[in-house]
Design a protein around this motif. Sequence first.
Motif, PDB file in Angstrom:
ATOM      1  N   LEU A   1       0.834  -1.201   0.000  1.00 14.54           N
ATOM      2  CA  LEU A   1       0.000   0.000   0.000  1.00 14.54           C
ATOM      3  C   LEU A   1       0.867   1.248   0.000  1.00 14.54           C
ATOM      4  CD1 LEU A   1      -2.711   1.526   0.339  1.00 14.54           C
ATOM      5  CD2 LEU A   1      -2.490   1.148   2.817  1.00 14.54           C
ATOM      6  N   GLY A   2       1.928   1.239   0.793  1.00 17.06           N
ATOM      7  CA  GLY A   2       2.807   2.397   0.885  1.00 17.06           C
ATOM      8  C   GLY A   2       3.482   2.750  -0.419  1.00 17.06           C
ATOM      9  N   ASN A   3       3.792   1.733  -1.224  1.00 16.53           N
ATOM     10  CA  ASN A   3       4.429   1.998  -2.516  1.00 16.53           C
ATOM     11  C   ASN A   3       3.516   2.805  -3.421  1.00 16.53           C
ATOM     12  OD1 ASN A   3       6.703   0.591  -1.744  1.00 16.53           O
ATOM     13  ND2 ASN A   3       6.098  -1.307  -2.742  1.00 16.53           N
ATOM     14  N   VAL A   4       2.223   2.498  -3.378  1.00 15.74           N
ATOM     15  CA  VAL A   4       1.247   3.233  -4.194  1.00 15.74           C
ATOM     16  C   VAL A   4       1.192   4.693  -3.764  1.00 15.74           C
ATOM     17  CG1 VAL A   4      -1.190   3.408  -4.844  1.00 15.74           C
ATOM     18  CG2 VAL A   4      -0.130   1.162  -4.590  1.00 15.74           C
ATOM     19  N   ILE A   5       1.162   4.930  -2.457  1.00 13.53           N
ATOM     20  CA  ILE A   5       1.096   6.295  -1.933  1.00 13.53           C
ATOM     21  C   ILE A   5       2.367   7.066  -2.285  1.00 13.53           C
ATOM     22  CG2 ILE A   5       0.971   7.669   0.187  1.00 13.53           C
ATOM     23  CD1 ILE A   5      -0.674   5.318   1.393  1.00 13.53           C
ATOM     24  N   THR A   6       3.521   6.444  -2.052  1.00 17.14           N
ATOM     25  CA  THR A   6       4.795   7.111  -2.339  1.00 17.14           C
ATOM     26  C   THR A   6       4.943   7.419  -3.824  1.00 17.14           C
ATOM     27  OG1 THR A   6       5.853   6.043  -0.445  1.00 17.14           O
ATOM     28  CG2 THR A   6       7.294   6.911  -2.138  1.00 17.14           C
ATOM     29  N   ASN A   7       4.574   6.473  -4.668  1.00 16.32           N
ATOM     30  CA  ASN A   7       4.665   6.700  -6.110  1.00 16.32           C
ATOM     31  C   ASN A   7       3.753   7.837  -6.547  1.00 16.32           C
ATOM     32  OD1 ASN A   7       6.592   4.745  -6.605  1.00 16.32           O
ATOM     33  ND2 ASN A   7       5.084   3.131  -6.972  1.00 16.32           N
ATOM     34  N   SER A   8       2.579   7.924  -5.963  1.00 17.62           N
ATOM     35  CA  SER A   8       1.659   9.010  -6.289  1.00 17.62           C
ATOM     36  C   SER A   8       2.257  10.354  -5.906  1.00 17.62           C
ATOM     37  CB  SER A   8       0.321   8.808  -5.575  1.00 17.62           C
ATOM     38  OG  SER A   8      -0.551   9.897  -5.824  1.00 17.62           O
ATOM     39  N   LEU A   9       2.856  10.428  -4.742  1.00 12.21           N
ATOM     40  CA  LEU A   9       3.486  11.672  -4.299  1.00 12.21           C
ATOM     41  C   LEU A   9       4.608  12.074  -5.257  1.00 12.21           C
ATOM     42  CD1 LEU A   9       3.651  11.007  -0.455  1.00 12.21           C
ATOM     43  CD2 LEU A   9       2.272  12.760  -1.589  1.00 12.21           C
ATOM     44  N   LYS A  10       5.444  11.112  -5.623  1.00 13.88           N
ATOM     45  CA  LYS A  10       6.558  11.412  -6.526  1.00 13.88           C
ATOM     46  C   LYS A  10       6.058  11.876  -7.893  1.00 13.88           C
ATOM     47  CE  LYS A  10       8.700   7.472  -5.994  1.00 13.88           C
ATOM     48  NZ  LYS A  10       9.748   6.425  -6.150  1.00 13.88           N
ATOM     49  N   GLN A  11       5.017  11.219  -8.389  1.00 12.01           N
ATOM     50  CA  GLN A  11       4.463  11.601  -9.688  1.00 12.01           C
ATOM     51  C   GLN A  11       3.847  12.993  -9.664  1.00 12.01           C
ATOM     52  OE1 GLN A  11       1.807   8.375 -10.630  1.00 12.01           O
ATOM     53  NE2 GLN A  11       3.491   6.903 -10.832  1.00 12.01           N
ATOM     54  N   ASN A  12       3.484  13.441  -8.470  1.00  9.94           N
ATOM     55  CA  ASN A  12       2.920  14.780  -8.315  1.00  9.94           C
ATOM     56  C   ASN A  12       3.963  15.791  -7.848  1.00  9.94           C
ATOM     57  OD1 ASN A  12      -0.227  14.841  -8.697  1.00  9.94           O
ATOM     58  ND2 ASN A  12       0.236  12.875  -7.731  1.00  9.94           N
ATOM     59  N   GLY A  13       5.234  15.436  -8.000  1.00 10.03           N
ATOM     60  CA  GLY A  13       6.312  16.384  -7.749  1.00 10.03           C
ATOM     61  C   GLY A  13       6.792  16.496  -6.320  1.00 10.03           C
ATOM     62  N   ILE A  14       6.320  15.611  -5.427  1.00 11.02           N
ATOM     63  CA  ILE A  14       6.760  15.639  -4.026  1.00 11.02           C
ATOM     64  C   ILE A  14       7.740  14.492  -3.817  1.00 11.02           C
ATOM     65  CG2 ILE A  14       6.057  15.536  -1.609  1.00 11.02           C
ATOM     66  CD1 ILE A  14       3.288  16.510  -2.504  1.00 11.02           C
ATOM     67  N   THR A  15       9.006  14.813  -3.631  1.00  9.15           N
ATOM     68  CA  THR A  15      10.036  13.785  -3.513  1.00  9.15           C
ATOM     69  C   THR A  15      10.750  13.786  -2.156  1.00  9.15           C
ATOM     70  OG1 THR A  15      11.647  15.272  -4.560  1.00  9.15           O
ATOM     71  CG2 THR A  15      10.473  13.733  -5.997  1.00  9.15           C
ATOM     72  N   THR A  16      10.395  14.736  -1.286  1.00  9.94           N
ATOM     73  CA  THR A  16      10.916  14.722   0.079  1.00  9.94           C
ATOM     74  C   THR A  16       9.847  14.100   0.962  1.00  9.94           C
ATOM     75  OG1 THR A  16      12.251  16.703  -0.317  1.00  9.94           O
ATOM     76  CG2 THR A  16      11.813  16.123   1.975  1.00  9.94           C
ATOM     77  N   ILE A  17      10.072  12.858   1.362  1.00 11.03           N
ATOM     78  CA  ILE A  17       9.054  12.056   2.026  1.00 11.03           C
ATOM     79  C   ILE A  17       9.673  11.323   3.216  1.00 11.03           C
ATOM     80  CG2 ILE A  17       7.331  10.221   1.716  1.00 11.03           C
ATOM     81  CD1 ILE A  17       7.497  10.779  -1.324  1.00 11.03           C
ATOM     82  N   ARG A  18       8.991  11.346   4.331  1.00 11.52           N
ATOM     83  CA  ARG A  18       9.481  10.686   5.545  1.00 11.52           C
ATOM     84  C   ARG A  18       9.665   9.183   5.307  1.00 11.52           C
ATOM     85  NH1 ARG A  18       5.652  11.603  10.488  1.00 11.52           N
ATOM     86  NH2 ARG A  18       6.798  13.555  10.699  1.00 11.52           N
ATOM     87  N   LYS A  19      10.835   8.666   5.730  1.00  9.04           N
ATOM     88  CA  LYS A  19      11.135   7.245   5.549  1.00  9.04           C
ATOM     89  C   LYS A  19      10.864   6.387   6.791  1.00  9.04           C
ATOM     90  CE  LYS A  19      14.595   7.241   1.853  1.00  9.04           C
ATOM     91  NZ  LYS A  19      15.986   6.882   1.503  1.00  9.04           N
ATOM     92  N   CYS A  20      10.832   6.968   7.959  1.00 12.27           N
ATOM     93  CA  CYS A  20      10.549   6.231   9.201  1.00 12.27           C
ATOM     94  C   CYS A  20      11.669   5.278   9.606  1.00 12.27           C
ATOM     95  CB  CYS A  20       9.224   5.487   9.122  1.00 12.27           C
ATOM     96  SG  CYS A  20       7.796   6.576   8.881  1.00 12.27           S
ATOM     97  N   ASN A  21      12.920   5.688   9.388  1.00 13.99           N
ATOM     98  CA  ASN A  21      14.063   4.976   9.946  1.00 13.99           C
ATOM     99  C   ASN A  21      14.198   5.428  11.394  1.00 13.99           C
ATOM    100  OD1 ASN A  21      16.418   3.554  10.392  1.00 13.99           O
ATOM    101  ND2 ASN A  21      17.724   5.088   9.407  1.00 13.99           N
ATOM    102  N   LEU A  22      13.563   4.699  12.296  1.00 21.43           N
ATOM    103  CA  LEU A  22      13.395   5.163  13.679  1.00 21.43           C
ATOM    104  C   LEU A  22      14.685   5.092  14.483  1.00 21.43           C
ATOM    105  CD1 LEU A  22       9.984   3.505  14.597  1.00 21.43           C
ATOM    106  CD2 LEU A  22      10.383   5.806  13.719  1.00 21.43           C
ATOM    107  N   SER A  23      14.849   6.082  15.353  1.00 22.31           N
ATOM    108  CA  SER A  23      15.986   6.088  16.275  1.00 22.31           C
ATOM    109  C   SER A  23      15.763   5.132  17.424  1.00 22.31           C
ATOM    110  CB  SER A  23      16.200   7.501  16.829  1.00 22.31           C
ATOM    111  OG  SER A  23      15.058   7.919  17.561  1.00 22.31           O
ATOM    112  N   SER A  24      14.497   4.853  17.741  1.00 22.79           N
ATOM    113  CA  SER A  24      14.140   3.967  18.846  1.00 22.79           C
ATOM    114  C   SER A  24      12.773   3.373  18.554  1.00 22.79           C
ATOM    115  CB  SER A  24      14.116   4.752  20.163  1.00 22.79           C
ATOM    116  OG  SER A  24      13.723   3.933  21.235  1.00 22.79           O
ATOM    117  N   TYR A  25      12.553   2.156  18.990  1.00 18.08           N
ATOM    118  CA  TYR A  25      11.259   1.514  18.734  1.00 18.08           C
ATOM    119  C   TYR A  25      10.867   0.654  19.934  1.00 18.08           C
ATOM    120  CZ  TYR A  25      15.032  -1.241  16.574  1.00 18.08           C
ATOM    121  OH  TYR A  25      16.230  -1.848  16.296  1.00 18.08           O
TER     122      TYR A  25
END
Length: 231
Positions: free
Chosen positions: A138-162
């Motif tokens: 599901l996330g790939n669809v959302i991210t691809n849509s954002l990129k196709q609409n010119g938004i390429t700075t997107i949070r990756k969620c590489n967490l410092s703590s979990y």
Amino acid sequence: MRKYLIINADDFGLDDSCSEAILELAQKNLISSTTILANFVKPSLIERLIKIKGISTGLHVNLIEGTPLSKASEVKTLTDKNGKFYPASKLFLRYIAGLVSAEEIDLEIKAQINQLLKYSVVISHADSHQHVHKYPFLGNVITNSLKQNGITTIRKCNLSSYQSIRMAVLYLFHLISAKYDDVISPDVLIPTFSIEKEANLPAFQKGLSQGFRKGDIVEFMTHPSLNNDPD
């Protein structure tokens, strides 16, 4: 290498308590950026936000709460019989089952982007409500849509703590999707205020220490509110 700290406030527009808290922090230069819930935010709040100098504004993609900005007839697979978005877990399961249209997801994301552009918001980055843009598949669809609409700075969620089940699952989602990501993002996301019982200075300092041990460009995730909300 120089180190950079981004303090982002999620959920601008969710309600008056969240929005007023974020506006106050932005006016005092205590946050770097905020992401806006386009299907919730009031135009009057956007007008106040964009007048504040030095605050970066982005889109908080929302496919799981409230009603869509698209016509109900155009996003039938995203909404229930009452025209409301499904909650995150149900949206994910429906997508896995093939019951959600990728085209409808793209249509709604475009509608949310256009809503912000309508009010002269400069969209510099994006994340999503409850991090659904990091869900497998599901996330790939959302991210691809954002990129196709010119938004390429997107949070990756590489967490410092979990140190919670919720954050551990999110970090796992990040690891699964990381190899597919070609977006610009801070090295590390600090979720301390979503884990600790209290959002105070010692917790903030602890989060920074953990974050900068893992990367040089870190984002501290916050959810400000005038009320003492638990989340």
